[in-house]
Enzyme design. Structure first.
Site, PDB file in Angstrom:
ATOM      1  N   ASP A   8      -3.893 -29.062  -2.539  1.00 55.46           N
ATOM      2  CA  ASP A   8      -3.514 -29.960  -3.644  1.00 55.46           C
ATOM      3  C   ASP A   8      -3.278 -31.427  -3.272  1.00 55.46           C
ATOM      4  O   ASP A   8      -2.323 -32.043  -3.758  1.00 55.46           O
ATOM      5  CB  ASP A   8      -2.266 -29.423  -4.344  1.00 55.46           C
ATOM      6  CG  ASP A   8      -2.463 -28.052  -4.963  1.00 55.46           C
ATOM      7  OD1 ASP A   8      -3.579 -27.508  -4.888  1.00 55.46           O
ATOM      8  OD2 ASP A   8      -1.486 -27.516  -5.518  1.00 55.46           O
ATOM      9  N   LYS A  96      -6.993 -23.687  -9.432  1.00 54.09           N
ATOM     10  CA  LYS A  96      -5.942 -22.773  -9.878  1.00 54.09           C
ATOM     11  C   LYS A  96      -5.185 -23.358 -11.062  1.00 54.09           C
ATOM     12  O   LYS A  96      -5.081 -24.567 -11.209  1.00 54.09           O
ATOM     13  CB  LYS A  96      -4.979 -22.459  -8.730  1.00 54.09           C
ATOM     14  CG  LYS A  96      -4.318 -23.680  -8.109  1.00 54.09           C
ATOM     15  CD  LYS A  96      -3.562 -23.314  -6.843  1.00 54.09           C
ATOM     16  CE  LYS A  96      -2.978 -24.519  -6.174  1.00 54.09           C
ATOM     17  NZ  LYS A  96      -1.921 -25.197  -6.905  1.00 54.09           N
ATOM     18  N   CYS A 138       3.502 -25.391  -3.576  1.00 58.06           N
ATOM     19  CA  CYS A 138       2.173 -24.788  -3.399  1.00 58.06           C
ATOM     20  C   CYS A 138       1.822 -24.488  -1.946  1.00 58.06           C
ATOM     21  O   CYS A 138       1.146 -23.497  -1.673  1.00 58.06           O
ATOM     22  CB  CYS A 138       1.117 -25.661  -4.065  1.00 58.06           C
ATOM     23  SG  CYS A 138       1.381 -25.755  -5.861  1.00 58.06           S
TER      24      CYS A 138
END
EC number: 3.5.1.19
Length: 186
Positions: A8, A96, A138
């Site tokens: 990310d 995601k 994450c």
């Protein structure tokens, strides 16, 4: 066989983004520098938070635990990788959270619909290093899922950025307890 998972490193999670983590832009550069020197990875993949309609994951009054301000919306610049991240070594991107909140890269699928774990197994990967944003969300979820899925897992702590010092310290302890190896990149 070892793979690097970049979690990310997107505009909305870096300075100036809607859910910025301090140090995100510098981290993008540091990961790029590391990739230029690292030669021991057979595969490099990345994850993206990639929301289309994630329901109550977005909120006008977020609790910053299960609800958040809008971020990484599909088709917006915030969902793009940060420009300081060199993406040339990335073989596959795993998206995601399209229609729900998702934290682990193992909840993501590539452009062909292949889940991250299947992609890694198809290539004989049994060890992963995890870097990226955010250490306490994450990155932690991705690393812990990697261990649960039988992969020897390291987090390169100096190549992660967390939301806050307290939650990052707690996340590192949770990862250690979950058998994630915490190391530095150098």
């Amino acid at each position: 066989m070892r793979a690097l998972i970049i979690v990310d490193v997107q505009n909305d999670f870096c300075e100036g983004g809607s859910l910025a983590v301090t140090g995100g832009a510098a981290l993008a550069r540091a990961i790029s520098d590391y990739l230029a020197e690292a030669a021991d990875y057979h595969h490099v993949v990345a994850t993206k938070d990639f929301h289309i309609d994630p329901g109550d994951h977005f909120s006008g009054t977020p609790d910053y635990s299960s609800s958040w301000p809008p971020h990484c919306v599909s088709g917006t610049p915030g969902a793009d990788f940060h420009p300081s991240l060199d993406t040339s070594a990335i073989e596959a991107v795993f998206y995601k959270g399209a229609y729900t909140g998702a934290y682990s890269g193992f909840e993501g699928v590539d452009e062909n619909g292949t889940p991250l774990l299947n992609w890694l197994r198809q290539r004989g990967v049994d060890e992963v290093d995890v870097v990226g944003i955010a250490t306490d969300h994450c990155v932690r979820q991705t690393a812990e899922d990697a261990v649960r899925n039988g992969l020897a897992t390291r987090v390169l702590v100096d190549l992660t950025a967390g939301v806050s010092a307290d939650t990052t310290v707690a996340a590192l302890e949770e990862m250690r307890t979950a058998s994630v190896e915490l190391v530095c990149s150098s």
